[in-house]
Structures are given as structure tokens and as C-alpha cells.
Design an enzyme around this catalytic site. Sequence first.
Site, PDB file in Angstrom:
ATOM      1  N   LEU A 130       0.822  -1.215   0.000  1.00 24.05           N
ATOM      2  CA  LEU A 130       0.000   0.000   0.000  1.00 24.05           C
ATOM      3  C   LEU A 130       0.850   1.257   0.000  1.00 24.05           C
ATOM      4  CD1 LEU A 130      -2.575  -1.093   2.727  1.00 24.05           C
ATOM      5  CD2 LEU A 130      -3.030  -0.867   0.274  1.00 24.05           C
ATOM      6  N   GLY A 131       2.058   1.144   0.532  1.00 20.38           N
ATOM      7  CA  GLY A 131       2.920   2.320   0.606  1.00 20.38           C
ATOM      8  C   GLY A 131       4.213   1.965   1.302  1.00 20.38           C
ATOM      9  N   GLY A 143       7.574   3.563   3.831  1.00 22.38           N
ATOM     10  CA  GLY A 143       7.967   4.632   4.741  1.00 22.38           C
ATOM     11  C   GLY A 143       9.425   4.500   5.120  1.00 22.38           C
ATOM     12  N   GLY A 200      10.297   0.686   6.451  1.00 21.45           N
ATOM     13  CA  GLY A 200       9.718  -0.520   5.867  1.00 21.45           C
ATOM     14  C   GLY A 200       8.527  -0.188   4.993  1.00 21.45           C
ATOM     15  N   ARG A 201       7.639  -1.180   4.869  1.00 19.38           N
ATOM     16  CA  ARG A 201       6.532  -1.008   3.943  1.00 19.38           C
ATOM     17  C   ARG A 201       5.198  -1.370   4.606  1.00 19.38           C
ATOM     18  NH1 ARG A 201       8.379  -4.290  -1.187  1.00 19.38           N
ATOM     19  NH2 ARG A 201       9.381  -5.637   0.349  1.00 19.38           N
ATOM     20  N   LYS A 247       1.793  -2.718   8.893  1.00 19.32           N
ATOM     21  CA  LYS A 247       2.942  -1.816   8.740  1.00 19.32           C
ATOM     22  C   LYS A 247       4.156  -2.604   9.222  1.00 19.32           C
ATOM     23  CE  LYS A 247       4.514   2.845   9.985  1.00 19.32           C
ATOM     24  NZ  LYS A 247       4.078   4.198  10.353  1.00 19.32           N
ATOM     25  N   ASP A 249       3.366  15.765  13.055  1.00 13.28           N
ATOM     26  CA  ASP A 249       3.663  15.544  11.634  1.00 13.28           C
ATOM     27  C   ASP A 249       2.382  15.550  10.804  1.00 13.28           C
ATOM     28  OD1 ASP A 249       5.416  15.251   9.537  1.00 13.28           O
ATOM     29  OD2 ASP A 249       5.609  13.074   9.731  1.00 13.28           O
ATOM     30  N   LYS A 265       0.265  16.398   7.900  1.00 10.13           N
ATOM     31  CA  LYS A 265       0.444  16.758   6.481  1.00 10.13           C
ATOM     32  C   LYS A 265      -0.419  15.793   5.660  1.00 10.13           C
ATOM     33  CE  LYS A 265       4.680  13.985   6.111  1.00 10.13           C
ATOM     34  NZ  LYS A 265       6.060  13.918   5.649  1.00 10.13           N
ATOM     35  N   ASN A 321       0.062  12.018   5.664  1.00  7.85           N
ATOM     36  CA  ASN A 321      -0.229  11.253   6.883  1.00  7.85           C
ATOM     37  C   ASN A 321      -1.711  11.264   7.230  1.00  7.85           C
ATOM     38  OD1 ASN A 321       2.374  10.442   7.216  1.00  7.85           O
ATOM     39  ND2 ASN A 321       2.938  12.160   8.554  1.00  7.85           N
ATOM     40  N   ASP A 373       0.011   7.675  11.031  1.00  8.42           N
ATOM     41  CA  ASP A 373       1.449   7.831  11.205  1.00  8.42           C
ATOM     42  C   ASP A 373       1.809   8.608  12.478  1.00  8.42           C
ATOM     43  OD1 ASP A 373       4.127   7.837  11.019  1.00  8.42           O
ATOM     44  OD2 ASP A 373       4.250   8.717   9.019  1.00  8.42           O
ATOM     45  N   THR A 428       8.002  17.651   9.480  1.00 11.25           N
ATOM     46  CA  THR A 428       8.346  17.938   8.091  1.00 11.25           C
ATOM     47  C   THR A 428       8.521  19.443   7.965  1.00 11.25           C
ATOM     48  OG1 THR A 428       7.030  16.024   7.473  1.00 11.25           O
ATOM     49  CG2 THR A 428       7.552  17.599   5.711  1.00 11.25           C
TER      50      THR A 428
END
Length: 293
Positions: free
Chosen positions: A39-40, A42, A45-46, A62, A156, A158, A161, A174, A192
Site C-alpha cells: 500500500l505504501g 515509509g 519498511g513497507r 505496517k 507531523d 500533512k 499522513n 502515522d 516535516t
Amino acid sequence: MSDPSESGDSSSSGVTYLENILPAPKQLHMGLFEVRRELGSGSFGRVFLARHLESGFICALKVLIKTEIAARASEKHVRREIEVHSNLRHPGILGFYGWFHDETRVVMILEYAVGGELFDLLVKSKHFSEPCAARYIAQITMSLAYLQQKHVIHRDIKPENILIGVHGELKLADFGYSIHSPGNSRETVCGTLCYLAPEMTLANPRYTNAVDQWALGVLTYELLTGHSPFDDASSAITPIRIRNLDMPPLPSSVSPEAKHFIHSLLVLDPAQRLPLKDALVHPWILKHAAPSR
Ligand code: ATP
Ligand code: MG
């Protein structure tokens, strides 16, 4: 014979009694899941879409790689993410169902946000209409108010997230930079760059949960225009622009109420930033996102 569950007996006979009537909790491990697709990704990891084999329950895993966590000396960071996120329960916050680790990985079992990142939707839409942006911002404000009530600073906020649930609702995600801070005063800089509050950009920063209110102002600006107000090609310039409140003026297409909402959050003095409870009843929010709508 007396019933140990009624006597409150915590001796071994009481435990044995409970084992007879309750299934023993299962040890969590990767073998319990069918991993479907990524799915994404970071920092460590993934994230994968997965199905719990026994129940058919769909979730997101995650998966953080221990060697990558160690390489960045981020054990504390990951422990904190799990501690903070596992204690949160709110419809506007991505569900945290459990976690486990094995020799190589730390795995968090999360609610699957079927709509993906708000960031991708924003890029596709270029910017959102005022009613749409106000409804999104009202949802994030409620999630942040819940965090403040639990003494958690997200740090964080944004569009990357913020994830989108099955009904188009937003889920704050996140918690990698989040902190439980009952004293509400912190000194570590993280997050960020272009969402950092001015007090976080100082040489010896000292800040409170009002940094999330600042980031809410940046987010509102970005949802309405498609651009982050302090995004700069040079990362050395960004903190200076933030401290000088040097941002491109909002276009004339943005309503006075929306401008007022943003300017009430993007205030240099953290104590003067619009409190979240007041943000929820700001005229811009009430105009587009009153509870009856
Ligand atoms: P980074 O440090 O880069 O922010 P991270 O390691 O903390 O990343 P996340 O931000 O939690 O990881 O997840 C990375 C990406 O994976 C998200 O931006 C999103 O695209 C996707 N993702 C994460 N969790 C989910 C979920 N529960 N449902 C759907 N997609 C998800
Ligand atoms: Mg992230």
C-alpha cells in the site's frame, strides 16, 4: 464448591478455571495473515494490505525492518509510535489493532484505509472547493482535539499522513513523531520542514501542542490552494520564511472566512493561535461543515 471468578481469586486455580472457559490468546505472527499487496512505503519498511486467514478480516500491516530501525538508532521512536497509537481510539484516527515482532520485523496491525492518502487526492484534484476543504478540516480538527485531550502532540500533520476511509472520511495516521506529553512542553525538533511551527525552527526550541494548530493552518492553506505556504526550493530559506510569516497571499477566490480561519491559526505567538474548540465553531467551518450536513 466456590466459583473462583466470583471470589476474585487470582491464584493458579482461578487462572485454570478461566482457561477452561476462554480460548487462550493466540500469539500473533506473520503466518496468521495472507499478504496481498503493498500500500505504501515509509522510513523503516513497507505497509501491506493483508487478510487475517482465520477470520477473513482485512487490515493493513505496517512492517518495519529491525536492521533499518537499528541503523538509524530509532528503537525509541518506534516504541513511542506503538505506545501512543495503541492508546488512541477515535473514528478520525486510523485504528490500531495490535502489534508483534519476530527476529527481523516489527509489525503493526492497522485499520485499512481504502481511499489511500489525502495527498494523492489533493494532487489529482489540484485543490479542493471550500465546502470540501472545510469538511475535511473540521474532521482533522476533531481528531486533533481528541489528541489534545489525551495530551498527545502529533507533530507531523500533512496530507501524506492523512488517509481516507471507506466512506470518504479522514483518518489521521502515522504516529511516528507523536509524543505523549502531559506537561505539554517539548524541545525536540521533528516533523516535516514546511509544516514546522515557528517556535520549532528556533535554535533552542521549546513548544507545546499548539504546533499542531499551526500545522492545521498550513494544511488548510494547502487544501484550498494546492500549495504549501512555506514550501521552498531551499531548505535553508524555509525556517526564515516561517518565522517571518512570509507566505504567498491567498488568491482572491478564497473567501474572507477561509482567510480569517487560516490567519487565526498561522499566528507566530503559539498562545494566540485559535484553540481547536473555537476552530470547530469558526464561521468558515459552520458555513460548510455544520454537524447537520
Ligand atoms: P514516513 O516516515 O515516510 O512517514 P512511515 O514509515 O511512518 O513513513 P506511514 O506514513 O505510516 O509509514 O505509511 C507509509 C504509507 O503507506 C502511507 O503514506 C500510505 O500511503 C500507506 N499506508 C500506511 N498505512 C496505511 C493504511 N492503514 N491503509 C492504507 N494505506 C496505508
Ligand atoms: Mg508517513
